[in-house]
Design a protein around this motif. Structure first.
Motif, PDB file in Angstrom:
ATOM      1  N   TYR A  81      34.773  41.859  39.985  1.00 10.34           N
ATOM      2  CA  TYR A  81      34.469  42.713  41.310  1.00 10.34           C
ATOM      3  C   TYR A  81      33.280  42.623  41.705  1.00 10.34           C
ATOM      4  N   THR A  82      31.770  41.584  40.852  1.00  9.54           N
ATOM      5  CA  THR A  82      31.173  42.130  41.396  1.00  9.54           C
ATOM      6  C   THR A  82      30.622  40.157  42.578  1.00  9.54           C
ATOM      7  N   ARG A  83      29.311  40.301  42.725  1.00  9.64           N
ATOM      8  CA  ARG A  83      29.306  38.743  42.908  1.00  9.64           C
ATOM      9  C   ARG A  83      29.200  37.466  42.094  1.00  9.64           C
ATOM     10  N   GLY A 127      32.579  36.366  42.541  1.00  9.69           N
ATOM     11  CA  GLY A 127      33.790  36.539  43.256  1.00  9.69           C
ATOM     12  C   GLY A 127      34.587  36.425  42.467  1.00  9.69           C
ATOM     13  N   ARG A 157      38.575  50.522  49.256  1.00  8.18           N
ATOM     14  CA  ARG A 157      37.931  49.321  49.453  1.00  8.18           C
ATOM     15  C   ARG A 157      39.827  48.524  49.699  1.00  8.18           C
ATOM     16  N   ARG A 215      30.046  43.822  47.817  1.00  2.00           N
ATOM     17  CA  ARG A 215      30.287  43.548  46.706  1.00  2.00           C
ATOM     18  C   ARG A 215      29.613  43.998  45.634  1.00  2.00           C
ATOM     19  N   GLN A 264      33.427  42.562  51.708  1.00  2.00           N
ATOM     20  CA  GLN A 264      33.187  42.717  50.327  1.00  2.00           C
ATOM     21  C   GLN A 264      32.851  41.320  49.836  1.00  2.00           C
ATOM     22  N   HIS A 270      38.040  39.261  49.094  1.00  2.00           N
ATOM     23  CA  HIS A 270      36.890  38.591  49.594  1.00  2.00           C
ATOM     24  C   HIS A 270      37.049  38.259  50.861  1.00  2.00           C
TER      25      HIS A 270
END
Length: 530
Positions: A505-507, A509, A342, A488, A483, A479
């Motif tokens: 770390y998720t949507r 962002g 990542r 994500r 990603q 971003h």
């Protein structure tokens, strides 16, 4: 998705009465999710490892100086209004806002200086002073940024589009014309202005996304609408006032927030539950092959205060930390190669300084930029090293709020983005500290040495040890194009049925507003699955 599942206010609750949800971590995403779930009728318990809620968005007070330890920019006020408004409340019930003027001040290292202000006539004239016709170009750029913001927020942010096929439905395709989805921000901005300083003014906000002009999609030109049109604000008392408001709201809705409860383990509880453990590790006793029969079972969370069982566990701790440290070995969704591959957002070298005397001409928000900042971004994303000519940010909230510093003093926070994973031992930090303080004195005229009565610092090691951030990233996953959106980590974990994620770390962002929305999306997933 969004408010249809959760209801449109505290009187319109979802159908999850009696569902027990444990939220791991009282950061912004966790607190937001707790509020939405409690409002939907769930029995919500938030477990926070530290002695106060907030996660990265925290505070400390020493000798009369008050410091926000994390986020310090209040942007996208519409998102905060939307969050509190869902519960029939408003931000003003919890904290007062000041519209900053200037929004921020920039010192370039060639001796130049500029203010970006709420007055658009001033900003147009500022752009024209560097390049003929740039004021008109700024207006055109902001028109596009406003369109991108409205469509992007409506179609891509407030709606949780977690699958690639979600991006090709008819409504999205109708909205796509006019959106600059591909290409980099650097190339996109170059189509409007030539002067490198003007390009910097239109791109510096990418730091809030943990990216650079050279790896962030042009879609994020929407941040210029946030910056120039929506404005920059300050919640009196500091950004932690927002956290305090969120805790109060969540508790008013029925959630409980327990501090000093570090989670040690998350695993199936057996029978009809999932178990969250806060003490020693718990035996799993199941194999990968048994997972197919787990739908509807409970989880167990293990904490230092004893095990807690729940119908669902929603983690505000980042997925990399959860998979590496909290889940049983055979239950991890991603291997080490996934996380190593990542692109992480920067870490940061941070100085928290309580300073006696005047700090003029530093503004509430001050940026200090080299005229060519490419080498600094290269030192973060391409060839990790301590930057030789850093671009950095200085926050002086006491210029606006006299309650955060004693009379005659100022609260000063210095943040330098650096590469995650750098070795930050004592000698390295001390060398960089002297370099940064020298740089501030040379380029702003403010020498902070010799009158500092409070000093703390944070760097890669603290972000890693305190928050479990991979390689000490201060923000999360950058971003980049690969990603963004469905690329994500998902809100639903494939490792354990009933495990969910929220946060940067998720949507959607990185950033406080995005974490508010992430909490909503994660809560919706829990409600939909119940």
């Amino acid at each position: 998705m969004s408010l249809d599942i959760l209801g449109s206010g505290s009187g319109d609750r979802g159908d999850v009465g009696g569902c027990e949800v444990t939220v791991v971590g009282a950061g912004v995403g966790g607190l937001a999710a707790a509020a939405y779930l409690a409002d939907a009728g769930a029995d919500v318990r938030v477990l926070e490892q530290h002695d106060r809620p907030g996660g990265h968005a925290n505070r400390f007070v020493e000798d009369g100086y008050t410091f926000d330890t994390g986020p310090s920019w209040y942007l996208m006020p519409d998102v905060f209004e939307r969050f509190f408004g869902h519960f029939g409340r408003s931000p003003g019930e919890f904290y007062d806002l000041v519209h900053l003027d200037p929004h921020y001040r920039v010192f370039w290292k060639d001796g130049d200086r500029a203010d970006v202000r709420p007055d658009m006539a001033h900003n147009r004239a500022l752009f024209d002073s560097y390049e003929d016709g740039a004021g008109e170009a700024l207006e055109a750029y902001l028109d596009e940024a406003e369109y991108t913001y409205e469509v992007g927020m409506d179609r891509f942010v407030y709606e949780d589009r977690g699958r690639l096929r979600d991006f090709v439905d008819l409504d999205v395709l109708k909205s796509a014309p006019g959106l600059s989805l591909l290409g980099t921000m650097d190339g996109h901005v170059a189509g409007y202005v030539d002067h490198p300083k003007l390009r910097q003014l239109l791109q510096y906000t990418l730091v809030f996304l943990g990216g650079s002009p050279y790896n962030t999609p042009a879609l994020y030109n929407l941040l210029s609408h946030v910056d120039f049109n929506l404005g920059v604000y300050y919640p009196e008392g500091g950004m932690y006032s927002v956290v305090e408001g969120m805790v109060e709201l969540a508790e008013d809705l029925g959630a409980t927030v327990e501090t000093g409860r570090p989670v040690r383990r998350i695993e199936p509880a057996g029978g009809d539950g999932l178990r969250v453990q806060t003490g020693a590790g718990l035996a799993d006793g199941t194999s990968r092959g048994e997972r197919a029969g787990e739908r509807g079972t409970r989880l167990q969370v293990g904490t230092d205060g004893g095990a807690v069982t729940a119908d669902a566990v929603l983690s505000n701790a980042n997925p990399a930390h959860v998979e590496r440290e909290l889940l049983p070995e055979g239950r991890r969704e991603h291997g080490e190669g996934y996380w190593e591959g990542r692109t992480l957002a920067p870490s940061a070298y941070m100085l928290y300084l309580g300073v006696e005397g005047d700090v003029d001409p530093l503004a509430h928000h001050t940026l200090v930029l080299p005229t060519d900042w490419k080498s600094h971004f290269e030192s973060i994303f391409e060839e990790p090293r301590w930057p030789e000519d850093p671009a950095y940010y200085v926050n002086v909230p006491s210029r606006t709020d006299d309650t955060v510093a004693p009379e005659g003093g100022h609260t000063v926070v210095v943040l330098v983005p650096i590469a995650p994973g750098l070795a930050d031992d004592g000698p390295a930090r001390e060398r960089f500290r002297e370099q940064v303080l020298d740089d501030i004195a040379a380029h702003t005229g403010v020498d902070l040495r010799g009158r500092t009565v409070v000093e703390r610092e944070a760097c890669v090691s603290e972000f890693s040890s305190r928050y479990g951030d991979p390689r000490g990233s201060a923000l999360g996953l950058a971003h980049t194009l690969r990603q963004t959106g469905p690329f994500r980590p998902d809100h639903r974990s494939d490792a354990l049925e009933g495990l969910y994620y929220t946060g940067a770390y998720t949507r959607p962002g990185i950033g406080v507003p995005m974490c508010l929305i992430s909490g909503e999306h994660a809560a919706e997933a829990v409600v939909a699955d119940r």
